[in-house]
Every structure is written in structure tokens, then in C-alpha cells.
Write a protein that holds these residues in place. Structure first.
Motif, short mmCIF file in Angstrom:
data_model
loop_
_atom_site.label_atom_id
_atom_site.label_comp_id
_atom_site.label_asym_id
_atom_site.label_seq_id
_atom_site.Cartn_x
_atom_site.Cartn_y
_atom_site.Cartn_z
N LYS A 292 0.85 -1.20 0.00
CA LYS A 292 0.00 0.00 0.00
C LYS A 292 0.88 1.25 0.00
CE LYS A 292 -3.97 -1.97 2.39
NZ LYS A 292 -4.74 -2.02 3.63
N ASP A 293 1.99 1.19 0.73
CA ASP A 293 2.90 2.33 0.76
C ASP A 293 3.53 2.58 -0.62
OD1 ASP A 293 2.51 2.97 3.47
OD2 ASP A 293 4.04 1.53 4.11
N ASP A 294 3.86 1.51 -1.34
CA ASP A 294 4.40 1.66 -2.70
C ASP A 294 3.36 2.35 -3.59
OD1 ASP A 294 6.89 0.30 -2.25
OD2 ASP A 294 5.91 -1.64 -2.59
N VAL A 295 2.12 1.91 -3.48
CA VAL A 295 1.04 2.48 -4.28
C VAL A 295 0.86 3.96 -3.92
CG1 VAL A 295 -1.44 2.40 -4.79
CG2 VAL A 295 -0.12 0.26 -4.63
N MET A 296 0.85 4.26 -2.63
CA MET A 296 0.70 5.66 -2.20
C MET A 296 1.84 6.52 -2.72
SD MET A 296 -0.85 5.38 1.70
CE MET A 296 0.08 6.78 2.20
N MET A 297 3.06 6.00 -2.67
CA MET A 297 4.21 6.76 -3.16
C MET A 297 4.07 7.02 -4.66
SD MET A 297 7.00 8.43 -2.93
CE MET A 297 7.72 8.19 -1.33
N TYR A 298 3.71 5.99 -5.41
CA TYR A 298 3.57 6.17 -6.85
C TYR A 298 2.45 7.17 -7.16
CZ TYR A 298 3.27 5.18 -11.82
OH TYR A 298 3.27 5.32 -13.19
N GLU A 299 1.35 7.07 -6.46
CA GLU A 299 0.24 8.02 -6.67
C GLU A 299 0.67 9.44 -6.30
OE1 GLU A 299 -2.99 6.28 -4.46
OE2 GLU A 299 -3.48 4.89 -6.10
N PHE A 300 1.45 9.59 -5.24
CA PHE A 300 1.98 10.90 -4.85
C PHE A 300 2.84 11.47 -5.98
CE2 PHE A 300 5.66 13.23 -3.23
CZ PHE A 300 5.07 14.23 -2.47
N LEU A 301 3.73 10.65 -6.52
CA LEU A 301 4.61 11.11 -7.60
C LEU A 301 3.81 11.50 -8.84
CD1 LEU A 301 7.41 8.43 -7.14
CD2 LEU A 301 7.52 10.85 -6.46
N LYS A 302 2.78 10.74 -9.14
CA LYS A 302 1.95 11.05 -10.31
C LYS A 302 1.12 12.32 -10.05
CE LYS A 302 4.10 9.26 -11.95
NZ LYS A 302 4.98 9.69 -13.01
N HIS A 303 0.65 12.49 -8.82
CA HIS A 303 -0.11 13.69 -8.48
C HIS A 303 0.73 14.95 -8.75
CE1 HIS A 303 -2.87 16.37 -6.36
NE2 HIS A 303 -1.82 16.85 -5.72
N TYR A 304 2.00 14.88 -8.40
CA TYR A 304 2.90 16.01 -8.60
C TYR A 304 3.61 15.97 -9.96
CZ TYR A 304 1.99 17.58 -3.90
OH TYR A 304 1.36 18.05 -2.77
N GLN A 305 3.19 15.04 -10.80
CA GLN A 305 3.71 14.91 -12.17
C GLN A 305 5.23 14.78 -12.20
OE1 GLN A 305 1.94 18.28 -14.18
NE2 GLN A 305 -0.03 17.27 -14.30
N ILE A 306 5.74 13.98 -11.28
CA ILE A 306 7.18 13.72 -11.22
C ILE A 306 7.48 12.47 -12.05
CG2 ILE A 306 9.12 13.17 -9.70
CD1 ILE A 306 7.51 14.63 -7.44
N PRO A 307 8.33 12.60 -13.06
CA PRO A 307 8.68 11.41 -13.85
C PRO A 307 9.21 10.31 -12.94
CG PRO A 307 9.54 13.40 -14.88
CD PRO A 307 9.03 13.80 -13.52
N THR A 308 8.81 9.09 -13.24
CA THR A 308 9.15 7.96 -12.37
C THR A 308 9.66 6.79 -13.19
OG1 THR A 308 7.38 8.68 -10.88
CG2 THR A 308 8.28 6.48 -10.51
N ILE A 309 10.73 6.20 -12.69
CA ILE A 309 11.27 4.95 -13.25
C ILE A 309 11.07 3.91 -12.16
CG2 ILE A 309 13.35 3.77 -14.07
CD1 ILE A 309 14.42 6.71 -14.70
N ILE A 310 10.36 2.84 -12.48
CA ILE A 310 10.10 1.81 -11.48
C ILE A 310 11.10 0.68 -11.69
CG2 ILE A 310 8.43 0.16 -10.52
CD1 ILE A 310 7.13 3.01 -12.57
#
Length: 193
Positions: free
Chosen positions: A121-139
Motif C-alpha cells: 500500500k505504501d508503494d502504491v501511495m508513493m507512486y500516486e503521490f509522484l503522479k499527483h505532482y507529475q514527477i517522472p518515475t522509473i520503477i
């Protein structure tokens, strides 16, 4: 990428302690003990620049590693670790939120998840946080060496679906033990340099 120089530049807990200058930064996020430090060490071909520990919660500051004098890896405290006080977890959360939302030099976040298990759940929350702030993410789905090769795609599908990864974000299979995915990870990072 050929890494010829790597060093810890600074450990910070507040913006005034961050390195000066405009060098690009890549933050490494993930739950406690997922392998952020091992990822850094494998990427730069060093055994112990980023200290690894079998004990979760070792990283308690933003650790800026200067790579080739041209960019930083920023190791942030892991999330989801219960053996620290709620107050301390909140302080880490605030420190990370401030960094993620205000740091202009931040080019992308490398979100490290354990391939062996569905994202938490924490991974999901972190990814959603990054997407909310439109931060490019590499998983980075790490610990691939601990999953039979024939099950990699099944596990990657679980990661992709659980996080609901958007098309622009790259999902990379990785192993700090074998180096699997290292070149692909560098290619993904270099897009932001």
C-alpha cells in the motif's frame, strides 16, 4: 554509463542543506530495506559507497551522491518501517515531501519495489503521490535473481497492475546481485540528463 567518480556529497534534512548548483538529481524511493543502497552501489560499480544494512530504517536523511561530477543520486529514507516513532516517521515524510515537491533539480524518481512481492500500500501511495505532482518515475523491480526467470513476466504484470503504471513511466527488471537491468536503468536515467 561509465562511472569514473562517485562520492557522498552531503546528508541533508532540510532544503538549506541541499547541495548548491543546478546539477540534475535522481531520488531513490522505496520501502525500508528494499535495496535502494544496493541499487546505487550496483549502478556505480562500487561495493559500499551507499551503506547497506540488513536492519531496516538505516537511511534517515537525504543522502546526495555525486556521480561523475555531473548529477546526483539522492537516497531517501525508506517508508513502511514500523520500528521508529510515529513522530519520526512524520518528520521523514515531511522532509521527503518538501524535497519531492520543491526541488527544481529533481529530474525523476527511481521507485524501487521488490519483484518477489506485490507492491505494498505504501508503494502504491508513493507512486500516486509522484503522479499527483507529475514527477517522472522509473520503477525498478529489484531482486530479480530471487525469482525464477520463467516467472519474471508474471511478477512484472503484478507490479504494473498494482501500481497502475502509466505509459510514460518505465518498469525495469533489476538485480543488484547479477547486474540484470543495469544498462536499461542507465538508459532510462540518461533520458533526463
Amino acid at each position: 554509463m561509465n562511472v569514473t567518480k562517485a562520492e557522498i556529497a552531503v546528508s541533508a534534512v532540510k532544503p538549506e542543506q541541499y547541495p548548491d548548483g543546478a546539477l540534475p538529481e535522481f531520488a531513490l524511493a522505496g520501502r525500508s530495506n528494499v535495496g535502494k543502497s544496493s541499487f546505487i552501489n550496483k549502478m556505480i560499480n562500487r561495493k559500499n559507497l551507499a551503506r547497506t544494512s540488513s536492519k531496516p530504517g538505516k537511511t534517515q536523511t537525504l543522502n546526495f551522491y555525486l556521480i561523475n561530477e555531473s548529477f546526483y543520486f539522492v537516497d531517501v529514507p525508506g517508508y513502511g518501517f514500523a520500528r521508529v516513532s510515529k513522530k519520526e516517521r512524520e518528520a521523514w515524510g515531511k522532509m521527503m515531501e518538501t524535497y519531492f515537491t520543491t526541488r527544481e533539480q529533481l529530474r525523476a524518481v527511481v521507485l524501487i519495489v521488490d519483484l518477489r512481492h506485490p507492491p505494498t500500500k505504501d508503494d502504491v501511495m508513493m507512486y500516486e503521490f509522484l503522479k499527483h505532482y507529475q514527477i517522472p518515475t522509473i520503477i525498478i523491480a529489484t531482486k530479480a535473481d530471487k525469482v525464477p526467470k520463467g516467472k519474471w513476466q508474471k511478477h512484472l504484470k503484478v507490479v504494473r497492475e498494482t501500481l497502475n503504471i502509466i505509459e510514460d513511466d518505465k518498469l525495469i527488471l533489476f538485480s543488484a546481485e547479477t547486474g540484470q537491468g543495469k544498462e536499461e536503468a542507465w538508459a532510462a536515467l540518461e533520458r533526463f540528463l
